[in-house]
Structure formats: structure tokens, C-alpha cells
Design an enzyme around this catalytic site. Structure first.
Site, PDB file in Angstrom:
ATOM      1  N   GLU A 187     -16.067  -3.214  75.018  1.00 50.05           N
ATOM      2  CA  GLU A 187     -16.208  -4.602  74.577  1.00 50.05           C
ATOM      3  C   GLU A 187     -15.116  -4.997  73.596  1.00 50.05           C
ATOM      4  O   GLU A 187     -14.582  -6.107  73.670  1.00 50.05           O
ATOM      5  CB  GLU A 187     -17.563  -4.831  73.889  1.00 50.05           C
ATOM      6  N   HIS A 193     -14.120   0.796  71.938  1.00 54.64           N
ATOM      7  CA  HIS A 193     -15.196   0.565  72.905  1.00 54.64           C
ATOM      8  C   HIS A 193     -14.728  -0.472  73.921  1.00 54.64           C
ATOM      9  O   HIS A 193     -13.858  -1.308  73.626  1.00 54.64           O
ATOM     10  CB  HIS A 193     -16.442   0.044  72.200  1.00 54.64           C
TER      11      HIS A 193
END
Length: 164
Positions: A62, A60
Site C-alpha cells: 500500500e 508495504h
């Protein structure tokens, strides 16, 4: 809390960088989500969704930005940092944010299916954890949301055309 124009402008500036990361994901055929981590006015980490490309469910935006920022700082604690992300963090990313001690998260669009910064639950401010994160939401929300809805609209159209 009073509206701080200077802070809003700063958040908008860095969210535009996260949107640029999301566009990199989109160019790869990935769901367009982007993230950047800022410390002392400098970007120290960036990432975009790479789940399909990397065949990795943890890739992801992040998570990639956190790894890069940690490497750059030579520390797992991302103190005095702000994470900007185009979509509200999921449970995995919210957990990583708490574990890396990021003090502020700024996100664009809420995630009604997996949002863990207040939509479905709020893992970032869970009082039973030893760290809590300040949340700023809705920065460039329309632009962030349209990136995602446009991507999925095109995907549905491609599938429809392939079926015909």
C-alpha cells in the site's frame, strides 16, 4: 445495501491486478501482498511487498502504491481514488490511507494479526479522525488468503527440510 453486480465485477477486475502484484512479491521471496490504486478507471499506482528486498519495514504494498499514485498525480491527496489490496491494511498503512485521503479501500483477505480495517480495530473509519474511508472486504478473499497461506506453508516446509 443491495448487491451491485457491476461494482462487484469492477472490484474483482482490479483485485486481480493487486493479486498480480502479490505474485511479483512472491517471486522475490517476499510475503505475497499486492496493491493497486485506481482513479477514473485507470491504474495510477501499484506496489507489492518489498520489506525484505529493500530492508525497509515501511515497504508495504500500500505504501509503495500510495507513493507512486501521489507522484503520478502530483498531489498527496488521493481524492476520487480506490485502493485495492490483497490483505487488510495494517496500522501503518491504514494511517497512510487516512492521511492521503483515499476515499475507498477494497481488500481481499482479513488480517487477524494486524488488520486495521475492522478486524483488530478500524482506523479507516475512526470518527475522531478528520477523514474516513469506505471499506469493501472479501473481494477474491479465498484466492488472496490462499496466496498467503501457501507462501507460509512452503516457508515452513523449507525450514523443516533444512533442519533435517
Amino acid at each position: 445495501m443491495s448487491f451491485d453486480t457491476e461494482q462487484h465485477d469492477l472490484h474483482t477486475r482490479w483485485m486481480k491486478e493487486a493479486i498480480a502484484e502479490a505474485r511479483r512479491a512472491e517471486a522475490l521471496g517476499e510475503v505475497p501482498i499486492g496493491a493497486v490504486i485506481v482513479k477514473d478507471g485507470q491504474m495510477i499506482g501499484r506496489g507489492h511487498n518489498l520489506r525484505e528486498t529493500a530492508h525497509d519495514s515501511t515497504a508495504h504494498a500500500e505504501m509503495i502504491a500510495i507513493r507512486e499514485a501521489s507522484e503520478r498525480l502530483g498531489a498527496w491527496r488521493l481524492l476520487d481514488c480506490t485502493l485495492y489490496v490483497t490483505l487488510e491494511p495494517c496500522p501503518m498503512c491504514a494511517g497512510a490511507i487516512v492521511q492521503s485521503r483515499v476515499p475507498v479501500v477494497v481488500y481481499g483477505a482479513p488480517d487477524p494479526k494486524a488488520g486495521c480495517a475492522g478486524t483488530l480495530m478500524n482506523l479507516l473509519q475512526e470518527p475522531r479522525f478528520n477523514h474516513r474511508t469506505e471499506i469493501v472486504s472479501g473481494i477474491l478473499q479465498e484466492e488472496c488468503g490462499e496466496l498467503l497461506s501457501g507462501f507460509f506453508r512452503q516457508l515452513r516446509q523449507k525450514r523443516k527440510n533444512a533442519d533435517n
